[in-house]
Scaffold this active site. Structure first.
Site: not given
Ligand code: LLP
Length: 421
Positions: A276, A312, A342
């Site tokens: 992110r 989201r 829907c």
């Molecule tokens: N490493 C692992 C083991 C993870 O499970 C994740 C994210 C990341 C790295 C990367 O995380 P980030 O830096 O992007 O926060 N769909 C959700 C977020 C799910 C995150 C899952 N794991 C959302 O839209 O907020």
């Protein structure tokens, strides 16, 4: 920080007028700023430069090949969770030796694929998984490098769906039992234990949970050294938060200042897996207003993007800033901004104050670069939208919009059902 900005009341991505792209690509579509992606990566890389480190971009946040290549070009590695992500990562140009493989449910064929490709390591989440990796590695005559994913039982103070480092989450191995798991893994013939990994959650805005997690992991690493298990890499996962609305997330610099004094002196290589932080604010979803609907006291701005394109808000109640591509100075109204699906959950914003728009006007849904397109679906038989990327003063279509034919690709009607004369 991002390279979307208004000039003469019109939205630009880097040097390109977004509405020009919309006219050519059609709506809805995702638009990414290459410069934003690269800048975010470089900020983090620079902040960590005083110690040996590897940034493994988390492919799950956005696995488009052009984005992945942009990061591979910068020297980034990749964090993957499936055979499909491995395939994409390799196609995009990430060197196998910079790829780490996470996930609680890696299958035998995924493990074999990764071993054959020569990835850097598996982040192992259970003993049965370690057994399977050991078995597959033996079968194909390789030694598998692994880190064990530990659950440090730290509260990342984030949304309940994206907290992963608490005891009750399915991820990782309980830290108070970890010594046993490491000893057991290290005794397996075809496995080399080289690292410790933890990922405590996503959209983490403070450095405190990281500090707490690293302290716990360091204690573990010291205990491991005492019993002869040498740990070379410390992987603290991803999770760095971004600004969606009024958050005040720590910057790359603040993050580095908090963690480097803890990791640096150990001499171990630091691995982080941000997703992110790199792409979240590097992407927008551009959509066109189909109707303005008034009903009772409510005003609905109905747009041509739906929850299938960006889930989201429906899934996490997440906030995304929404603005017209062209600001006219019209008075603000309060409206629900909704899609055509829907489902009542098909709503991007409730009771949102927004400059009054008309049917046909284009809107940008901001901060949609991470967990946007990758979580999209064909629900309601809607073709997946196009993706475009601006690089300087040009834009490139980096994924074609799906067609109706794509929607039925691979489907067939059994002969027995066909009664045509
Ligand atoms: N490493 C692992 C083991 C993870 O499970 C994740 C994210 C990341 C790295 C990367 O995380 P980030 O830096 O992007 O926060 N769909 C959700 C977020 C799910 C995150 C899952 N794991 C959302 O839209 O907020």
């Amino acid at each position: 920080m991002d390279f979307f900005h208004y000039e003469n009341n019109e939205l630009f991505c880097e040097e390109v007028l977004v509405s020009d792209i919309a006219e050519q690509v059609g709506t809805p579509f995702y638009l990414y700023s290459h410069r934003t992606i690269v800048e975010h990566y470089r900020k983090l890389d620079k902040a960590l430069e005083s110690i040996e480190h590897l940034i493994c971009y988390s492919m799950k946040s956005n696995s488009n090949l052009a984005i992945a290549r942009s990061l591979a070009n910068e020297g980034s590695g990749a964090d993957i969770v499936s055979g499909g992500e491995l395939y994409r990562a390799l196609k995009a140009g990430f060197p196998a030796e910079k790829i780490v493989f996470a996930g609680v449910g890696k299958t035998e064929s995924e493990i074999e694929y990764a071993l054959k490709m020569g990835i850097l390591m598996f982040n192992v989440e259970s003993m049965p998984e370690a057994d399977l990796i050991n078995y597959v590695a033996g079968k194909i005559g390789k030694k598998a490098k692994i880190a064990l994913r530990v659950n440090p039982d730290v509260d990342a103070h984030t949304h309940k769906h994206i907290t992963t480092g608490k005891k009750e989450n399915k991820f990782g191995l309980a830290i108070d039992e970890a010594l046993g798991y490491f000893t057991e893994s290290a005794s397996k013939e075809n496995i080399e234990v080289i690292g410790v990994q933890a990922h405590i959650g996503s959209q983490i805005v403070s450095t405190m949970p990281y500090v707490e997690a690293i302290n716990r992991l360091t204690t573990l690493i010291n205990d491991l050294e005492k019993i002869g298990i040498k740990i070379q890499t410390l992987n603290i996962g991803g999770g760095l938060g971004i600004i969606y609305n009024e958050e005040n997330p720590s910057t790359a610099q603040q993050f580095a200042e908090a963690i480097l004094p803890l990791v640096g002196p150990t001499g171990r290589k630091l691995i982080i897996e941000p997703g992110r932080f790199i792409v979240g604010n590097a992407g927008i979803l551009v959509t066109r207003t189909t109707y303005i609907k008034k009903s009772g006291s409510k005003t609905f701005i109905i747009v041509d993007a739906g929850m299938n394109d960006l889930i989201r808000p429906a899934l996490y109640d997440s906030y995304h800033s929404i603005k017209p591509l062209k600001m006219t100075g019209a008075e603000d109204i309060t409206a629900d901004i909704v899609g055509p699906i829907c489902e009542s959950a098909d709503c991007f914003a409730k009771e949102r104050k927004i400059e009054s728009v008309n049917a046909g006007d284009l809107l940008a849904i901001f901060s949609a670069g991470a967990y946007g397109f990758v979580m999209s679906s064909n629900y309601n038989s809607r073709p997946k939208v196009a993706e475009a990327m601006v690089i300087g003063d040009k834009y490139y279509t980096v994924r074609e919009r799906e067609t109706y034919d794509d929607l039925i690709k691979g489907e067939s009607i059994p002969e027995i059902l066909i009664h045509d004369k």
